[in-house]
Write a protein that holds these residues in place. Structure first.
Motif, PDB file in Angstrom:
ATOM      1  N   ILE A 156       0.859  -1.188   0.000  1.00 16.93           N
ATOM      2  CA  ILE A 156       0.000   0.000   0.000  1.00 16.93           C
ATOM      3  C   ILE A 156       0.892   1.233   0.000  1.00 16.93           C
ATOM      4  CG2 ILE A 156      -1.919   1.173   1.130  1.00 16.93           C
ATOM      5  CD1 ILE A 156      -2.457  -1.423   2.682  1.00 16.93           C
ATOM      6  N   GLY A 157       0.860   1.995  -1.077  1.00 19.14           N
ATOM      7  CA  GLY A 157       1.682   3.201  -1.190  1.00 19.14           C
ATOM      8  C   GLY A 157       2.820   2.985  -2.171  1.00 19.14           C
ATOM      9  N   GLY A 158       2.813   3.782  -3.224  1.00 14.54           N
ATOM     10  CA  GLY A 158       3.812   3.602  -4.282  1.00 14.54           C
ATOM     11  C   GLY A 158       4.901   4.655  -4.274  1.00 14.54           C
ATOM     12  N   PRO A 173      13.764   4.832 -13.531  1.00 12.69           N
ATOM     13  CA  PRO A 173      13.964   3.429 -13.947  1.00 12.69           C
ATOM     14  C   PRO A 173      13.247   2.446 -13.031  1.00 12.69           C
ATOM     15  CG  PRO A 173      16.059   4.613 -13.870  1.00 12.69           C
ATOM     16  CD  PRO A 173      15.028   5.545 -13.324  1.00 12.69           C
ATOM     17  N   LYS A 174      13.249   2.725 -11.732  1.00 16.30           N
ATOM     18  CA  LYS A 174      12.559   1.812 -10.813  1.00 16.30           C
ATOM     19  C   LYS A 174      11.046   1.856 -11.030  1.00 16.30           C
ATOM     20  CE  LYS A 174      15.776   1.550  -6.917  1.00 16.30           C
ATOM     21  NZ  LYS A 174      16.020   0.134  -6.645  1.00 16.30           N
ATOM     22  N   MET A 175      10.551   3.063 -11.333  1.00 16.35           N
ATOM     23  CA  MET A 175       9.111   3.187 -11.582  1.00 16.35           C
ATOM     24  C   MET A 175       8.732   2.409 -12.836  1.00 16.35           C
ATOM     25  SD  MET A 175       8.762   7.232 -10.678  1.00 16.35           S
ATOM     26  CE  MET A 175       7.189   7.450 -11.488  1.00 16.35           C
ATOM     27  N   SER A 189      -0.373   8.244 -10.073  1.00 16.17           N
ATOM     28  CA  SER A 189       0.900   7.616 -10.453  1.00 16.17           C
ATOM     29  C   SER A 189       1.694   7.210  -9.233  1.00 16.17           C
ATOM     30  CB  SER A 189       1.753   8.587 -11.273  1.00 16.17           C
ATOM     31  OG  SER A 189       3.066   8.068 -11.447  1.00 16.17           O
ATOM     32  N   ILE A 190       2.522   6.179  -9.408  1.00 20.56           N
ATOM     33  CA  ILE A 190       3.469   5.849  -8.345  1.00 20.56           C
ATOM     34  C   ILE A 190       4.629   6.854  -8.412  1.00 20.56           C
ATOM     35  CG2 ILE A 190       2.835   3.414  -8.319  1.00 20.56           C
ATOM     36  CD1 ILE A 190       5.468   2.865  -9.881  1.00 20.56           C
ATOM     37  N   GLN A 234       6.743  11.562 -16.338  1.00 21.41           N
ATOM     38  CA  GLN A 234       7.240  10.173 -16.223  1.00 21.41           C
ATOM     39  C   GLN A 234       6.229   9.284 -15.494  1.00 21.41           C
ATOM     40  OE1 GLN A 234       8.707  12.823 -14.671  1.00 21.41           O
ATOM     41  NE2 GLN A 234      10.358  13.341 -16.084  1.00 21.41           N
ATOM     42  N   ALA A 235       4.964   9.702 -15.459  1.00 22.82           N
ATOM     43  CA  ALA A 235       3.981   8.964 -14.661  1.00 22.82           C
ATOM     44  C   ALA A 235       3.909   7.483 -15.034  1.00 22.82           C
ATOM     45  CB  ALA A 235       2.602   9.597 -14.829  1.00 22.82           C
TER      46      ALA A 235
END
Ligand SMILES: Cc1cc2nc3c(=O)[nH]c(=O)nc-3n(C[C@H](O)[C@H](O)[C@H](O)COP(=O)(O)OP(=O)(O)OC[C@H]3O[C@@H](n4cnc5c(N)ncnc54)[C@H](O)[C@@H]3O)c2cc1C
Ligand code: SF4
Ligand code: SF4
Lengths: 575, 135
Positions: free
Chosen positions: A139-141, A191-193, A167-168, A276-277
């Protein structure tokens, strides 16, 4: 139970207890046939003694005392069961506190009495084996949730990542550059997203919130509300034509609602929060959309090449089953208005607003301007501990990151405005991370950031200038600075809605709403409910390296649970 | 009275001169107080050595001029040797003395001192009396 033994542990960690008095007080309690004390009962020789006594005295119930039942219960349980008793035949009483010997003895007696009472009520348990649903809910990005999701997914398990906003990315993606190495989040977090978005094992439910949770470790049932975006995200391909066409502007969440000249920080009523969403999908803000406010418009609908706009969309619900949960809901900043002596003014902003002004990918492309008139500020005052470390008016704790981000701000500001001057008011400069102290010294030496030691009494507009009244306790002078822009290092609070979420999850929070870890030192990743873990700022203020470490740590806790096939749940037998 | 802190003050000619004469900039001092703690003369100083540095950082020349500290300093360089930030405090003290002396402000009118007294006074005391405002 007819043959109860009481084992009193004492060591240097708990106040000295008059054991004679304790034995006297409990000796005649019903069922108590044996009592002994031992120094450091939690160590192997002490545990052996407990085991022997259970066998020799044929005990059918035991009360053990401990400085930390949460830590020792498991160890004690092993010993007691190895001596032939069952879990329900043991109760651990907590002994701690800084009282004097007299109070401590009385408290010990009370604790043991209440433990005896609990033991008397204790009934055999039935243990059931529950197969573990090897799917995780995060829960929570923010960066903590992203890290946790990637680690779990890489280990081969399915992850559902629920994010409240469209978006995260969390707060980190709003930042300009990150201390102490000044890498830009757009370069290191994106990159991680993207990996999270594309990972075959991760399903992102953005613009969604947890509605309800039931069940236990191994098998939680979770209901999730998917908020209506008024766009069919399956049809939408993220081209963004809709937001280009939309003619209605509104203040943008992602820009911290900055109202800049020429409305350059505004978004449209239909918007993808940032370039970058992940997922790259728009949502319609009902409050501003002309279709909803005026009843007609539909410019986006006409523009959308795939017919994804759907004004009739409703919130929908999904129900999932997961074996464990990681909470990573992050933080919000305390509102500036909480500090009455600081005026409300467009040129008095908080740290996240300043991040947006500094950000090369931000609304000003990194050009630092004053929100009121768009001019470049030549003198900027940064104020630490706004609301933090102020038990009388704000919160008593230290927010841990403001010392560092304010000096980062001062340094980046100097890089953007080489002839500008940055001042920082501070109480203590807290730089405990790796490379942090050096970072401060660099800002002081190379960028001539001037630190002034003292709190600020007043921030207000005086014509074209923002006046800051403070003190420099090092010289004992009351000082005044007429600057162009003031940046407040507001206290970190748990993100809005965390208390409600904690209630849904039945996990404990502290009085500020930060989620409580099972043990402040030894179980920093576990919540108070088995199978629910914590990561990032929802547990307390922290910086990115710590949030990432905690995200990874929570994932590994969860993975060690998933490495088993079932959990044993003990429940009182119904007779 | 509030002291106005501004770039005019913190980069004033005075501050520039102190930095030029002593050969280093002063922002590195983080006011730990080590210099004052070890100074053998600080018992007689109106302001502690670290406070002098702080006043230079803020450009508060007048406060330095009002205190006896720079004249009490024995130039023993204990402070310079111990400073964790490499501030050569003894040189700063010297720079401040030079700046004050060069202002050519006499605190005592030599013509008003009787001849006999002048004859008895050691040279050092005379210079001290003129420019340093120490007895
Ligand atoms: C001005 C400022 C500058 C900073 N600069 C730096 C820096 O330079 N270097 C550094 O190391 N640290 C910096 N930090 C700290 C950094 O922002 C945090 O350490 C980091 O963002 C914490 O990540 P997180 O994932 O725990 O929380 P967050 O980033 O807050 O992410 C939480 C996520 O959870 C979502 N969420 C919240 N509630 C719910 C809910 N109920 N359901 C679903 N989703 C929810 C939120 O929308 C968000 O996406 C700075 C902080 C501030 C305020
Ligand atoms: S990190 Fe620094 S500014 Fe923030 S509350 Fe702690 S001491 Fe104050
Ligand atoms: S010892 Fe150095 S750093 Fe410490 S107060 Fe004195 S001059 Fe400043």
């Amino acid at each position: 139970m007819e043959r109860i033994g009481v084992f009193l542990c004492h060591c240097k960690l708990i106040p000295p207890i008059d054991t004679g008095r304790v034995f006297e007080a409990i000796g005649n309690k019903p069922g108590v046939v044996y009592a002994a004390d031992y120094e450091e009962m939690c160590m192997a020789p002490g545990l052996e003694r407990v085991k022997e006594a259970i066998k020799d005295e044929k005990l059918d119930g035991v009360v053990l005392t401990s400085c930390s039942p949460a830590l020792y219960e498991e160890t004690f349980r092993h010993i007691v069961t190895s001596a032939g008793l069952e879990g329900y035949q043991m109760v651990v009483a907590e002994l701690k506190g800084q009282d004097g010997a007299k109070e401590a003895t009385q408290r010990a007696i009370e604790a043991i009495e209440s433990a005896l009472e609990r033991l008397r009520m204790s009934r055999p348990t039935v243990s059931s084996r529950v197969p573990i649903t090897k799917r995780a809910l995060v829960i929570g990005g923010g960066i903590a949730g992203i890290q946790a999701s990637l680690d779990i997914a890489d280990a081969g398990y399915e992850v559902i990542l629920v994010e409240k906003t469209p978006s995260i990315g969390g707060r980190m993606i709003q930042l300009s550059e990150t201390f102490p190495t000044l890498d830009c989040p757009q370069c290191i977090e994106t990159p991680k997203m993207t990996d999270t978005g594309q990972h075959p094992n991760i399903k992102i439910l953005a613009y969604s919130e947890v509605e309800g949770v039931s069940g236990n470790i191994g098998k939680f049932k979770v209901k999730i509300r998917r908020k209506a975006a008024y766009v069919d995200w399956d049809k939408c391909n993220g081209c963004g034509i809709c937001q280009e066409r939309c003619a209605t502007k509104a203040l943008a969440e992602f820009q911290q609602y900055l109202d800049l000249p020429g409305k350059i920080a505004h978004r449209k009523a239909i918007y993808i929060p940032f370039a970058q969403a992940v997922p790259m999908r728009p949502v319609i803000d009902r409050e501003h959309c002309r279709y909803f406010t005026k009843g007609k418009c539909g410019l986006c609908e006409m523009a959308c090449p795939v017919g994804a706009i759907d004004f009739s969309q409703q919130d929908s619900f999904v129900e999932i089953e997961v074996g464990a949960i990681i909470v990573a809901t992050g933080f919000d900043l305390m509102p500036k208005s909480e500090i009455a002596e600081f005026e409300e003014d467009p040129d008095i902003i908080d740290g996240l607003e300043f991040e947006r002004l500094l950000c090369p990918a931000g609304p000003t492309a990194g050009k630092v301007i004053r929100p009121s008139d768009g001019r470049e500020p030549k003198e900027v005052v940064f104020i630490s501990c706004c609301g933090s470390r102020d038990p009388e008016h704000g919160v008593p704790y230290c927010s841990r990151v403001c010392c560092m981000y304010l000096v980062k701000h001062a340094l980046l500001y100097k890089h953007a405005v080489p002839d500008g001057q940055a001042y920082i008011f501070y109480m203590d400069i807290r730089t405990t991370g790796k490379g942090y102290e050096e970072f401060i010294q660099r800002a002081v030496e190379e960028d001539k950031v001037l630190y002034l030691r003292g709190r600020v009494s007043k921030v207000f507009r005086d014509g074209d200038k923002i006046k800051v009244w403070g003190s420099d306790t090092l010289t004992g002078k009351r000082v005044e600075i007429a600057c162009d822009l003031a940046v407040l290092g507001m206290a970190m609070l748990p993100s809005e809605g965390s208390k409600e979420l904690a209630v849904k999850l039945s996990i404990a929070t502290d009085e500020y709403g930060f989620m409580t870890e099972l043990h402040p030192k030894l179980c920093p990743l576990e919540s108070t409910v088995p199978g629910i873990y914590l990561a990032g700022c929802c547990q307390g203020p922290k910086d990115i390296p710590d949030a990432v470490a905690q995200g990874g740590g929570a994932a590994s806790k969860l993975l060690s649970l998933f490495s088993q096939d079932e959990v044993i749940l003990e429940e009182a037998a119904v007779s | 009275m509030r002291v106005e802190i501004s770039t005019k003050r913190i980069y004033s000619d005075f501050v520039k001169k102190v930095e030029e004469i002593n050969g280093q900039t002063l922002p590195p001092c983080y006011q730990c107080g080590k210099c004052s703690a070890g100074c053998p003369m600080s018992f007689a100083m109106e302001l502690l050595p670290n406070q002098i540095i702080r006043l230079v950082q803020l450009g508060l020349e007048e406060d330095i001029a009002k205190s006896n500290t720079i004249w009490i300093c024995a130039s023993c360089i204990t402070c310079s040797l111990r400073c964790p930030r490499g501030v050569d405090l003894a040189r700063v003290m010297e720079a401040l003395r030079l700046i004050t002396m060069r202002k050519n402000i006499d605190h005592v009118k030599i013509s008003e001192i009787p001849q006999e007294t002048i004859a008895e006074l050691p040279q050092l005391a005379m210079v001290g009396g003129f420019r340093k405002l120490t007895a």
